[in-house]
Design a protein around this motif. Structure first.
Motif, short mmCIF file in Angstrom:
data_model
loop_
_atom_site.label_atom_id
_atom_site.label_comp_id
_atom_site.label_asym_id
_atom_site.label_seq_id
_atom_site.Cartn_x
_atom_site.Cartn_y
_atom_site.Cartn_z
N MET A 131 -66.68 -63.73 -12.64
CA MET A 131 -66.40 -62.98 -12.93
C MET A 131 -67.73 -62.83 -14.78
SD MET A 131 -64.47 -60.13 -14.01
CE MET A 131 -63.98 -59.99 -15.69
N THR A 132 -68.36 -63.73 -14.95
CA THR A 132 -68.88 -64.47 -16.28
C THR A 132 -70.38 -63.19 -15.62
OG1 THR A 132 -67.99 -65.60 -17.15
CG2 THR A 132 -70.47 -65.76 -17.68
N TYR A 133 -70.73 -63.85 -14.51
CA TYR A 133 -72.18 -63.37 -14.25
C TYR A 133 -71.59 -62.12 -13.97
CZ TYR A 133 -73.40 -68.43 -13.24
OH TYR A 133 -73.00 -69.62 -13.68
N ARG A 134 -71.62 -61.59 -12.93
CA ARG A 134 -70.91 -60.36 -13.41
C ARG A 134 -70.77 -59.87 -14.84
NH1 ARG A 134 -70.33 -55.85 -9.29
NH2 ARG A 134 -70.32 -54.47 -10.23
N LEU A 135 -70.65 -59.90 -15.59
CA LEU A 135 -70.95 -58.78 -16.85
C LEU A 135 -71.98 -59.56 -17.19
CD1 LEU A 135 -67.13 -60.53 -18.42
CD2 LEU A 135 -67.70 -57.75 -17.42
N VAL A 136 -72.47 -60.49 -17.12
CA VAL A 136 -73.65 -60.74 -17.55
C VAL A 136 -75.28 -59.47 -16.90
CG1 VAL A 136 -76.07 -62.04 -17.19
CG2 VAL A 136 -73.63 -63.24 -18.34
N ALA A 137 -75.23 -59.72 -15.71
CA ALA A 137 -75.60 -58.24 -14.49
C ALA A 137 -75.82 -57.17 -15.06
CB ALA A 137 -75.38 -58.82 -13.19
N ASP A 138 -74.17 -56.35 -15.57
CA ASP A 138 -74.24 -55.08 -16.02
C ASP A 138 -74.57 -55.29 -17.34
OD1 ASP A 138 -72.45 -54.83 -13.20
OD2 ASP A 138 -70.95 -55.33 -13.95
N ALA A 139 -74.54 -56.04 -17.97
CA ALA A 139 -74.97 -56.23 -19.30
C ALA A 139 -76.66 -55.91 -19.33
CB ALA A 139 -74.78 -57.53 -20.34
N ALA A 140 -77.19 -56.68 -18.42
CA ALA A 140 -78.50 -56.98 -18.26
C ALA A 140 -78.66 -55.20 -17.37
CB ALA A 140 -79.16 -58.02 -17.02
N MET A 141 -78.06 -54.46 -17.25
CA MET A 141 -78.56 -53.40 -16.39
C MET A 141 -77.89 -52.41 -17.37
SD MET A 141 -76.40 -50.96 -13.66
CE MET A 141 -75.05 -51.06 -14.73
N VAL A 142 -76.84 -52.53 -18.35
CA VAL A 142 -76.40 -51.45 -19.56
C VAL A 142 -78.33 -51.49 -20.84
CG1 VAL A 142 -75.65 -50.87 -21.36
CG2 VAL A 142 -75.07 -51.12 -18.94
N VAL A 143 -78.53 -52.69 -20.96
CA VAL A 143 -79.39 -52.92 -22.10
C VAL A 143 -80.95 -52.27 -21.10
CG1 VAL A 143 -81.27 -54.15 -23.35
CG2 VAL A 143 -78.67 -55.34 -22.57
N HIS A 144 -81.16 -52.64 -19.99
CA HIS A 144 -82.14 -51.92 -19.80
C HIS A 144 -82.44 -50.54 -19.38
CE1 HIS A 144 -85.14 -53.63 -16.60
NE2 HIS A 144 -85.83 -52.21 -17.06
N PHE A 145 -81.41 -49.91 -19.21
CA PHE A 145 -81.30 -48.14 -19.37
C PHE A 145 -81.63 -47.96 -20.92
CE2 PHE A 145 -79.11 -47.97 -14.50
CZ PHE A 145 -80.11 -47.18 -14.81
N ALA A 146 -80.65 -48.49 -21.60
CA ALA A 146 -81.14 -48.46 -23.21
C ALA A 146 -82.36 -48.84 -23.15
CB ALA A 146 -80.17 -49.13 -23.93
N PHE A 147 -82.98 -49.31 -22.96
CA PHE A 147 -84.12 -50.05 -23.24
C PHE A 147 -85.43 -48.84 -22.87
CE2 PHE A 147 -88.58 -51.84 -22.25
CZ PHE A 147 -88.94 -52.51 -23.24
N LEU A 148 -85.18 -48.44 -21.36
CA LEU A 148 -85.93 -47.21 -21.23
C LEU A 148 -85.74 -45.39 -21.73
CD1 LEU A 148 -84.86 -48.21 -17.11
CD2 LEU A 148 -87.20 -48.58 -18.85
N LEU A 149 -84.31 -45.75 -22.31
CA LEU A 149 -84.46 -44.72 -22.67
C LEU A 149 -84.54 -44.76 -24.20
CD1 LEU A 149 -82.86 -42.05 -23.30
CD2 LEU A 149 -80.97 -43.22 -24.05
N TYR A 150 -84.76 -46.31 -24.65
CA TYR A 150 -85.69 -45.84 -25.93
C TYR A 150 -87.09 -45.65 -26.06
CZ TYR A 150 -87.09 -47.88 -30.63
OH TYR A 150 -88.14 -48.24 -31.61
N MET A 151 -87.17 -46.24 -24.94
CA MET A 151 -89.67 -46.13 -25.05
C MET A 151 -89.75 -44.45 -24.12
SD MET A 151 -91.51 -47.87 -21.79
CE MET A 151 -90.38 -47.62 -20.81
N ALA A 152 -88.24 -43.83 -24.49
CA ALA A 152 -88.57 -42.37 -23.69
C ALA A 152 -88.98 -41.60 -24.90
CB ALA A 152 -88.31 -41.74 -22.75
N VAL A 153 -87.91 -42.05 -25.94
CA VAL A 153 -87.48 -40.78 -27.08
C VAL A 153 -87.18 -42.17 -28.04
CG1 VAL A 153 -86.64 -39.52 -25.54
CG2 VAL A 153 -85.20 -40.98 -26.76
N GLY A 154 -87.83 -42.99 -28.29
CA GLY A 154 -87.48 -43.79 -29.44
C GLY A 154 -88.21 -43.40 -30.08
#
Length: 116
Positions: free
Chosen positions: A1-24
């Motif tokens: 369960m903990t690893y799955r949360l880490v994976a999902d958090a990394a995915m969310v942060v990655h999408f946020a990073f890409l969004l910030y790269m485009a419009v930040g």
């Protein structure tokens, strides 16, 4: 369960990073000091496109998914798995990259004009 949360958090942060790269860069129009963070993010994005260097967020997500007992990300990585062929067709990759580059350059031009 903990690893799955880490994976999902990394995915969310990655999408946020890409969004910030485009419009930040537009955030710097209001909060000028954020331009330095955006320059770093844009430089990383450019480096990864030009050299194919692996993103640490991709590595973290892949590692956590495997530790959770799930299939990891494909060798092609985060963008190919979640974005190319999902948000836009794969044959438009260069057009999407150009669009992001235009957004970044426009935001920087606006930043410079607003600071004068």
């Amino acid at each position: 369960m903990t690893y799955r949360l880490v994976a999902d958090a990394a995915m969310v942060v990655h999408f946020a990073f890409l969004l910030y790269m485009a419009v930040g860069g537009f955030l710097a129009w209001r909060w000028g000091r954020t331009i330095w963070a955006h320059l770093a993010v844009a430089a990383w994005g450019l480096l990864s496109v030009l050299t194919g260097v692996e993103c640490p967020l991709t590595l973290a997500e892949d590692w956590a998914r495997r530790k959770a007992g799930h299939e990891g990300l494909p060798a092609s990585g985060f963008i190919d798995h979640y974005i190319e062929g999902v948000i836009y067709p794969e044959e438009y990759t260069n057009l999407a990259r150009l669009g992001v580059a235009v957004l970044v350059l426009f935001s920087y031009a606006g930043y410079v004009l607003r600071r004068q």
